[in-house]
Write a protein that holds these residues in place. Structure first.
Motif, short mmCIF file in Angstrom:
data_model
loop_
_atom_site.label_atom_id
_atom_site.label_comp_id
_atom_site.label_asym_id
_atom_site.label_seq_id
_atom_site.Cartn_x
_atom_site.Cartn_y
_atom_site.Cartn_z
N ARG A 1 0.84 -1.20 0.00
CA ARG A 1 0.00 0.00 0.00
C ARG A 1 0.88 1.25 0.00
NH1 ARG A 1 -3.66 -1.37 5.12
NH2 ARG A 1 -4.09 -3.53 4.63
N GLY A 2 0.45 2.29 -0.70
CA GLY A 2 1.18 3.56 -0.70
C GLY A 2 1.97 3.74 -1.99
N ALA A 3 2.76 4.84 -2.02
CA ALA A 3 3.53 5.17 -3.22
C ALA A 3 4.68 4.19 -3.38
CB ALA A 3 4.08 6.58 -3.10
N ALA A 4 5.16 4.06 -4.62
CA ALA A 4 6.20 3.07 -4.92
C ALA A 4 7.41 3.20 -4.00
CB ALA A 4 6.62 3.22 -6.37
N LYS A 5 7.84 4.44 -3.70
CA LYS A 5 9.06 4.60 -2.90
C LYS A 5 8.82 4.55 -1.40
CE LYS A 5 12.27 6.78 -6.02
NZ LYS A 5 12.99 7.98 -6.38
N THR A 6 7.66 5.05 -0.94
CA THR A 6 7.44 5.14 0.51
C THR A 6 6.42 4.12 1.04
OG1 THR A 6 5.77 6.80 0.08
CG2 THR A 6 7.98 7.61 0.65
N GLY A 7 5.83 3.39 0.13
CA GLY A 7 4.79 2.45 0.55
C GLY A 7 5.34 1.28 1.36
N LYS A 8 4.40 0.53 2.00
CA LYS A 8 4.83 -0.59 2.84
C LYS A 8 3.97 -1.82 2.62
CE LYS A 8 7.16 2.03 6.34
NZ LYS A 8 7.33 2.36 7.75
N TYR A 9 4.44 -2.94 3.15
CA TYR A 9 3.70 -4.20 3.02
C TYR A 9 2.78 -4.41 4.21
CZ TYR A 9 6.60 -5.40 -0.93
OH TYR A 9 7.20 -5.39 -2.15
N TYR A 10 1.59 -4.90 3.91
CA TYR A 10 0.60 -5.21 4.95
C TYR A 10 0.09 -6.63 4.72
CZ TYR A 10 0.44 -0.16 5.76
OH TYR A 10 0.78 1.13 6.04
N LEU A 11 -0.43 -7.25 5.80
CA LEU A 11 -1.06 -8.56 5.62
C LEU A 11 -2.46 -8.36 5.06
CD1 LEU A 11 -0.15 -10.55 8.87
CD2 LEU A 11 0.95 -10.62 6.64
N THR A 12 -2.87 -9.28 4.21
CA THR A 12 -4.22 -9.18 3.64
C THR A 12 -5.24 -9.74 4.63
OG1 THR A 12 -4.03 -11.39 2.72
CG2 THR A 12 -3.36 -9.57 1.30
N GLN A 13 -6.50 -9.47 4.37
CA GLN A 13 -7.57 -10.03 5.21
C GLN A 13 -7.53 -11.56 5.15
OE1 GLN A 13 -9.56 -8.69 7.41
NE2 GLN A 13 -8.49 -6.78 7.02
#
Lengths: 497, 181
Positions: free
Chosen positions: A475-487
């Motif tokens: 989630r987020g912009a290509a450079k500053t985004g991060k990984y999250y777990l899905t539902q």
């Protein structure tokens, strides 16, 4: 209270029906007194102490201790657990020998039956012997001596038997047997009678004891709140024999019990304290050897709450002991003497009658409150305040993550979506998920690299697998985004918990 | 005649838990004032001319005793105990036998196999297993079954029955004297 103080207190009490002083190591005299204690109420001999209580000490204590030990195991019939230890009083060394009252009377030394009358050791009279025979008959009715049904020698855990034989050879606490003499060993310690195994043998050595005796189960639970009616975050049933269950529970303690921190009164620094391991081990051991096995629904439970650990066993305190007498030097006769004897051979019972005092000492020295015993309504509960499981290495969550990732990966491999992965790869992928789970604000590639110790390329490859199995999203912009777990990932993990 | 101690021989098929024999011997000695001879390893009375031959020594011990106590656990062993039983019977020593309850069960179970139509002993033998090494324990039982016999189910009962049976020591001595006279 230190050992030395305990012994000084004993000496002050003077000789009695359960206490004898001996100036020197005269083996025959000592064997007579111990034989008498075994036939009566149990007792202690202090060797190197004069009749009046003056401590004179003995020379070459270590050598004398091992010689005496060997002599006693061979000469008192039947063999009984006898603790012999060297103790220091001031600058003198003495020996201490202690026994519970025996469970197979009449005990015989040198062909004769001895008995204790006040502070005297005497040959048992005709009526004493009759009394001992009546007691012996009662012990035969004991649960642990009843024949166990449906089990044979082939159903026993050879490894644990071998360990016991090894301990016998190493510590010399009883008669030794070679590895080919399993049957003789079991017979000698009363676990195998006329070709039939006893209940005690099942508790101690069965591969799958709960197949024959469901009450051998031990339950370990971590509760969210402070009552057992609260939801739990971890729950496990141990179904192995006594030695396996104890070993596995102690491993759980090692991995999961939180380090307690405290701030010193004067200086502003944090001191990390380890948990009272010895006390917990002893408490667990006591629950096994003192528990009442007669009910099939009986059990031992180990329960962690946010503020305490409780070890509960069916059966109230046995042999006339009360919670307060456990804090003193005492002789708590085990409810299951055959089981206790084998635990004694295995060095799981260190010094007869001093376990509870050692537990209190251990808790205090580690900065924990004293353990508290309660005994009523058919159960005994031992509470260790402040002993809790650590939250950041939550085993339950870790196990759930590993299982969920494994299943999802295997499923994807089966369906041909990804190539097969090794166990090591699967473990690292799980670690990446754990890193993400620990941070609800999302995690960057760098953070996952740090957590897993893998290179950028490797982490990227693993994250791709996780994306394919729909466990993570970016989630987020290509450079500053991060990984999250899905539902989906959260649901799969929750299912495994 | 002073108070002469009676000499009792304890002969048993027990294996493994030999401590029970030491306990029995101590009870007979200390409570009932018998002199005790046991055919247990290391404790049998061995006359000088029998030191090379354990069997001979055991049989000599039977000859030297005033009374005989035989115990049958479900284990036959080497057969020496059986020979001692037969010797005690041959010499007509006053004797008591304590028999594990399982033996009577085995006798009933195997009776049809042990005897043919003419009531002759067949050569039937069982395969050795964890609860029984040889059906000969039943033969031992047959050999003494018309004697003074008592069944027991565990060690506690065994000690208790022995206590009951030997309680009246004086009467026992008189019985013996009458028998000899």
């Amino acid at each position: 209270m230190k050992d030395e103080q305990l012994i000084k207190n004993l000496i002050k009490q003077g000789e009695s029906d359960q206490l004898e002083f001996k100036e020197s190591v005269r083996k025959e005299d000592i064997a007579k007194v111990l034989c008498a204690f075994l036939n009566a109420e149990g007792g202690t001999i202090l060797i190197g102490v004069q009749d009046g209580g003056k401590v004179i000490g003995i020379n070459d204590a270590d050598k004398q201790e091992s010689e005496l030990k060997n002599y006693l195991f061979r000469s008192i019939i039947p063999e009984a657990p006898i603790t012999i230890s060297t103790e220091i009083i001031g600058n003198k060394t003495i020996l201490l020998a202690k026994v519970w009252n025996g469970s197979k009377p009449p005990y015989v030394f040198n062909g004769a039956i001895y008995y204790r009358k006040k502070a005297q050791t005497v040959k048992a009279t005709s009526s004493d012997i009759s009394k001992l025979i009546v007691e012996r008959q009662k012990t035969e009715l004991h649960w642990e001596r009843q024949p166990a049904l449906g089990i044979g020698l082939e159903d026993l855990d050879e490894l644990e038997i071998r360990k016991t034989l090894k301990d016998l050879a190493q510590y010399g606490r009883g008669k030794m047997f070679s590895e080919t003499e399993t049957e003789d060993f079991l017979t000698y310690y009363g676990l195998y009678q006329n070709g039939i195994l006893t209940n005690a043998a099942v508790v101690l050595f069965a591969k799958e004891p709960t197949r024959y005796l469901p009450q051998c189960r031990v339950r370990l639970t971590v509760y969210k709140g402070s009552k057992s009616s609260d939801t739990f975050i971890y729950d496990k049933i141990f179904e192995g024999n006594l030695f396996r269950s104890i070993e596995e529970i102690l491993q759980f303690f090692d991995v999961n019990i939180a380090t307690k921190s405290r701030f010193s009164d004067k200086k502003w620094f944090r001191e990390d304290m380890t948990f009272p391991k010895l006390a917990l081990r002893e408490g667990l051991m006591n629950a096994f050897i003192h528990r009442d096995f007669t009910s099939v629904s009986g059990t031992v439970t180990v329960a962690f709450y946010p503020d305490r650990l409780e070890i509960t066993n069916t059966g109230e305190l046995y042999g006339g002991y009360t919670p307060s007498s456990l804090a003193k030097n005492h002789l708590s006769v085990p409810r299951n003497p055959d089981i206790a004897h084998v635990c004694f051979l295995r060095q799981l019972i260190e010094k007869i009658g001093r376990g509870t005092i050692k537990m209190i000492e251990d808790c205090e020295s580690k900065g924990y409150p004293k353990p508290v015993w309660q005994s009523n309504s058919g159960v005994t509960i031992l509470t260790f305040k402040d002993v809790t499981v650590t939250s950041n290495t939550d085993d339950a969550v870790n196990d759930a993550v590993n299982d969920a990732v494994n299943d999802a990966v295997n499923d994807a491999v089966r369906r041909g979506i990804i190539d097969a992965v090794s166990d090591a790869v699967s473990d690292t992928i799980s670690d990446a998920v754990k890193a993400i789970i620990a941070n609800d604000k999302g995690v960057s590639i760098t953070e996952i690299m740090n957590k897993t110790g893998k290179s950028n390329a490797t982490v990227k490859r693993y994250l791709q697998i996780l994306r394919t199995i729909q466990f993570i999203e970016f989630r987020g912009a290509a450079k500053t985004g991060k990984y999250y777990l899905t539902q989906k990932a959260l649901a799969e993990i929750a299912k495994k918990k | 005649m002073g108070k002469k101690r009676l000499k009792i021989m304890v002969s048993s098929t027990v294996s493994g838990n030999e401590y029970i024999l030491d306990q029995i011997a101590a009870i007979l000695r200390q409570k009932f004032k018998y002199d005790v001879i046991m055919s247990k390893k290391g404790s049998v009375y061995v006359p000088i001319d029998c030191t090379e031959d354990k069997e001979k020594a055991c049989l000599k011990a039977v000859e030297d005793c005033d009374m005989f106590l035989g115990i049958i656990f479900p284990r036959y062993g080497s057969g020496i105990t059986h020979k001692e039983f037969l010797e005690a019977k041959r010499l007509n020593r006053p004797r008591l036998f304590m028999v594990h309850e399982r033996i009577e069960f085995l006798r009933k179970l195997f009776h049809p196999y042990l005897f043919d139509g003419q009531n002759r002993r067949t050569d039937f033998e069982i395969k050795e297993n964890s609860v029984l090494d040889s059906i000969k324990v039943v033969d031992m039982y047959y050999d003494v079954s018309n004697n003074w016999i008592h069944s027991f189910s565990n060690e506690g009962e065994l000690l208790s029955f022995i206590e009951q049976q030997y309680k009246d020591h004086q009467r026992r001595i008189k019985e013996l004297q009458n028998q000899k006279a």
